[in-house]
Design a protein around this motif. Structure first.
Motif, PDB file in Angstrom:
ATOM      1  N   TYR A  29       0.142   4.117  -2.681  1.00  0.00           N
ATOM      2  CA  TYR A  29      -1.189   4.705  -2.813  1.00  0.00           C
ATOM      3  C   TYR A  29      -1.155   6.192  -2.477  1.00  0.00           C
ATOM      4  O   TYR A  29      -0.469   6.622  -1.554  1.00  0.00           O
ATOM      5  CB  TYR A  29      -2.187   3.995  -1.901  1.00  0.00           C
ATOM      6  N   ASP A  30      -1.925   6.967  -3.227  1.00  0.00           N
ATOM      7  CA  ASP A  30      -2.033   8.415  -3.006  1.00  0.00           C
ATOM      8  C   ASP A  30      -3.514   8.798  -2.964  1.00  0.00           C
ATOM      9  O   ASP A  30      -4.195   8.783  -3.990  1.00  0.00           O
ATOM     10  CB  ASP A  30      -1.321   9.171  -4.126  1.00  0.00           C
ATOM     11  N   LEU A  31      -4.013   9.107  -1.772  1.00  0.00           N
ATOM     12  CA  LEU A  31      -5.426   9.466  -1.601  1.00  0.00           C
ATOM     13  C   LEU A  31      -5.607  10.962  -1.343  1.00  0.00           C
ATOM     14  O   LEU A  31      -6.629  11.372  -0.799  1.00  0.00           O
ATOM     15  CB  LEU A  31      -6.027   8.668  -0.433  1.00  0.00           C
TER      16      LEU A  31
ATOM     17  N   TYR B 215       0.811  -1.221   0.000  1.00  0.00           N
ATOM     18  CA  TYR B 215       0.000   0.000   0.000  1.00  0.00           C
ATOM     19  C   TYR B 215       0.843   1.270   0.000  1.00  0.00           C
ATOM     20  O   TYR B 215       0.303   2.375   0.049  1.00  0.00           O
ATOM     21  CB  TYR B 215      -0.920   0.029   1.224  1.00  0.00           C
TER      22      TYR B 215
END
Length: 242
Positions: free
Chosen positions: A78-80, A75
């Protein structure tokens, strides 16, 4: 020291109203009476003190690029961050609903005085601005985020309390007809903003020291290089003479 500096900067130098003019709708509409201004200001302090550290946690452990690495190496990429706005607003709306329930339960008169402006704290740009500034300034720890939230809330509270006190007194003044109402309020707000700008020189000593150190660090190698060139030239001159 860092906490104290950030606390006073967020109150005076980076005041939400007088520095970036956020939260002006509530600031102008609910500042006709001191009692109402105190109630709304206290609610803003509470909401900022809770939402800024909560949103800091969301930003650090959920939203930033690579923030999910605590779930596992798969994870880490991941870039939220594109969810920042909606997550921040959701946190703010939840806290505002809590404040509304508490005020209605323990102070019905204040709840009626604030009217529609109490639930509108959820869309008060000063509240969202606190979380966005916390994110953009890359505040490093949860403690600093809490300090910044409380300081920003107190700064907004001081601003609305000051203008409410002035507006109560100015009713008995002979204000020119074209400036009555919001006109004179905007003028007073501008003058107060100029006054708050004077606090900008309170905490600049450290910055100047850092700049001086940086200049010294850059100049010293240059001076040494020039000294070496001079010594080499002198040696060559002596050899030629000999």
């Amino acid at each position: 020291m860092e906490h104290i500096e950030l606390f006073f900067k967020s109150i005076f130098i980076d005041n939400m109203v007088f520095s970036v003019f956020l939260g002006m709708c509530s600031y102008l509409a609910v500042s006709k009476k001191v009692a109402t201004a105190v109630g709304l200001g206290a609610a803003v302090i509470f909401v900022l003190a809770i939402t800024v550290p909560l949103n800091w946690l969301l930003d650090q452990y959920l939203l930033q690029p690579g923030a999910l690495k605590w779930l596992g190496a798969e994870y880490a990429d991941y870039d939220l961050s594109f969810l920042s706005f909606i997550m921040f607003i959701a946190t703010i709306a939840t806290m505002v609903q809590l404040v509304e329930i508490i005020v209605e339960k323990f102070s019905p008169s204040l709840y009626n005085s604030l009217g529609i402006f109490l639930p509108l704290i959820a869309v008060n740009c000063a509240i969202l601005g606190g979380s966005l500034f916390m994110q953009s300034r890359e505040i490093a720890t949860l403690g600093l985020a809490t300090t910044y939230g409380i300081g920003s809330g107190i700064g907004w509270f001081i601003a609305i309390l000051a203008i409410a006190a002035i507006r109560e007194k100015i009713r008995y003044s002979n204000v020119p007809a074209p400036l009555r109402g919001l006109g004179i309020t905007f003028i007073i707000t501008g003058l107060m903003a100029i006054g708050f700008m004077s606090f900008g020189g309170m905490l600049t000593g450290g910055d100047e020291e850092v700049k001086t150190e940086e200049k010294t660090a850059v100049v010293e190698p240059v001076v040494k290089q020039e000294e070496n060139k001079t010594e080499a030239l002198a040696d060559n001159t002596i050899k030629v003479i000999e």
